[in-house]
Design a protein around this motif. Sequence first.
Motif, PDB file in Angstrom:
ATOM      1  N   GLU A  20       1.628 -49.354  36.438  1.00 23.76           N
ATOM      2  CA  GLU A  20       1.070 -49.541  37.774  1.00 23.76           C
ATOM      3  C   GLU A  20       2.128 -50.144  38.695  1.00 23.76           C
ATOM      4  OE1 GLU A  20      -2.560 -52.045  39.775  1.00 23.76           O
ATOM      5  OE2 GLU A  20      -2.978 -50.958  37.906  1.00 23.76           O
TER       6      GLU A  20
ATOM      7  N   VAL B 240       1.902 -54.847  36.098  1.00 25.13           N
ATOM      8  CA  VAL B 240       0.664 -54.385  35.460  1.00 25.13           C
ATOM      9  C   VAL B 240       0.981 -53.157  34.615  1.00 25.13           C
ATOM     10  CG1 VAL B 240      -1.687 -53.549  35.808  1.00 25.13           C
ATOM     11  CG2 VAL B 240      -0.704 -55.242  37.395  1.00 25.13           C
TER      12      VAL B 240
ATOM     13  N   HIS C  43       4.759 -59.478  40.238  1.00 20.67           N
ATOM     14  CA  HIS C  43       3.548 -59.080  39.525  1.00 20.67           C
ATOM     15  C   HIS C  43       3.788 -57.752  38.811  1.00 20.67           C
ATOM     16  CE1 HIS C  43      -0.988 -58.060  39.532  1.00 20.67           C
ATOM     17  NE2 HIS C  43      -0.686 -58.843  38.517  1.00 20.67           N
TER      18      HIS C  43
ATOM     19  N   SER D  95      -1.332 -57.810  32.400  1.00 19.79           N
ATOM     20  CA  SER D  95      -0.925 -58.225  33.740  1.00 19.79           C
ATOM     21  C   SER D  95      -0.243 -59.584  33.665  1.00 19.79           C
ATOM     22  CB  SER D  95      -2.143 -58.302  34.669  1.00 19.79           C
ATOM     23  OG  SER D  95      -1.776 -58.796  35.948  1.00 19.79           O
ATOM     24  N   SER D  96       0.925 -59.704  34.296  1.00 23.82           N
ATOM     25  CA  SER D  96       1.628 -60.985  34.301  1.00 23.82           C
ATOM     26  C   SER D  96       2.618 -61.026  35.463  1.00 23.82           C
ATOM     27  CB  SER D  96       2.374 -61.199  32.975  1.00 23.82           C
ATOM     28  OG  SER D  96       3.493 -60.334  32.880  1.00 23.82           O
TER      29      SER D  96
ATOM     30  N   THR E 128      -5.125 -53.399  29.328  1.00 27.74           N
ATOM     31  CA  THR E 128      -4.269 -53.634  30.491  1.00 27.74           C
ATOM     32  C   THR E 128      -3.612 -54.996  30.349  1.00 27.74           C
ATOM     33  OG1 THR E 128      -5.615 -52.259  31.965  1.00 27.74           O
ATOM     34  CG2 THR E 128      -4.198 -53.921  33.000  1.00 27.74           C
TER      35      THR E 128
ATOM     36  N   HIS F 299      -0.771 -50.440  31.699  1.00 27.39           N
ATOM     37  CA  HIS F 299      -1.965 -49.922  31.013  1.00 27.39           C
ATOM     38  C   HIS F 299      -1.513 -49.175  29.757  1.00 27.39           C
ATOM     39  CE1 HIS F 299      -4.223 -50.737  34.727  1.00 27.39           C
ATOM     40  NE2 HIS F 299      -3.238 -50.144  35.371  1.00 27.39           N
TER      41      HIS F 299
ATOM     42  N   HIS G 263       5.853 -56.831  28.081  1.00 28.53           N
ATOM     43  CA  HIS G 263       4.406 -56.835  27.858  1.00 28.53           C
ATOM     44  C   HIS G 263       4.040 -56.516  26.415  1.00 28.53           C
ATOM     45  CE1 HIS G 263       3.030 -56.493  32.333  1.00 28.53           C
ATOM     46  NE2 HIS G 263       3.383 -57.714  31.970  1.00 28.53           N
TER      47      HIS G 263
END
Length: 337
Positions: free
Chosen positions: A269, A249, A247, A225-226, A223, A251, A279
Amino acid sequence: MNNRKPQRKNRTKSTFNSAGSKRNHTSAGKPGSPRPEARGKASTLDKTPAKTYIVQKPAELLSFLVEHVTGMGRNSIKSALARGQVSVDGVARTVHNFPLEQGQTVTLSKEKIAPEVPLTGLRILHEDEAIIVIHKDAGLLSVASAQEKEVTAYRQLTAHVRREHPYNRIFVLHRLDRDTSGVMMFAKSEAVQQQMQQAWKEVVYERTYIALVEGQIKKPEGTISSWLKESKTLKMYSSPYPNDGQHAVTHYKLLQANRHFSLLEVRLETGRKNQIRVHMEDIGHPIVGDKKYGSKSKSIGRLGLHARVLSFVHPVTGVLLRFESDTPKTFLNLFRD
């Protein structure tokens, strides 16, 4: 978000493949009741009702209209033909002696019927009174900016719905990048657009992508997340500071890998601009063909990102729908021996 179960009871689930046909259909009861506020604005066909006639025996178009249309003389009917207000099975016809066959549908509209225009770079997977679900090819813009005048999915679908009525419109629900292929959808009324966008996290149950990235990913799943921000050059990036931006997210799960590439199943997400692309660069495995976000490979001649699955609750019926599009063969070819 992606693994939660539908909370509504007695929901019908339908699954469609990339050709738009149902793959399976299971029912635990009757689907949810239609929402009148969405249904009332889902179609504008009733603004200018057209007259429809079913051909019972072979005939020529003008003669058929003269025989069946009441309240219009022969010259008025000729004028309607010349103005493109008559269609046969949905296609505008102007020739007086156009041959009709039994079972065909002839429509006389008060407005000019737009000619059928072949769709370029997209296929319609599903269409009803509230939504249109399509498969978009890589290279086609979803929606153009004010400065861009080229063909887009939005413009083509607008022309498509206006073949039924000149005031019909479509409304943007979400977007895919130009070089991303796969499943996306539009609303056919502003009411449906607002209803779905305001409850997007609740009504969208799955958005799954296939990402072809550079390098061999060792970790089978993970995962990312940033907090995403946009630079002055319009490039998205992950801020080093918490709560600084939007935000995001993502996966991922590893499907295949070799020394040079990895094929990932990616579930969102959150749905931020260029989220997957940022990402993947963040973890050191940029998407193939994504020069903007660090890729050095041009192995497939396009961006290695494909929107494979879109699953959501229909805004009118309450039915849970799921649309799938096959992984591009150009992605899979890199893993053949």
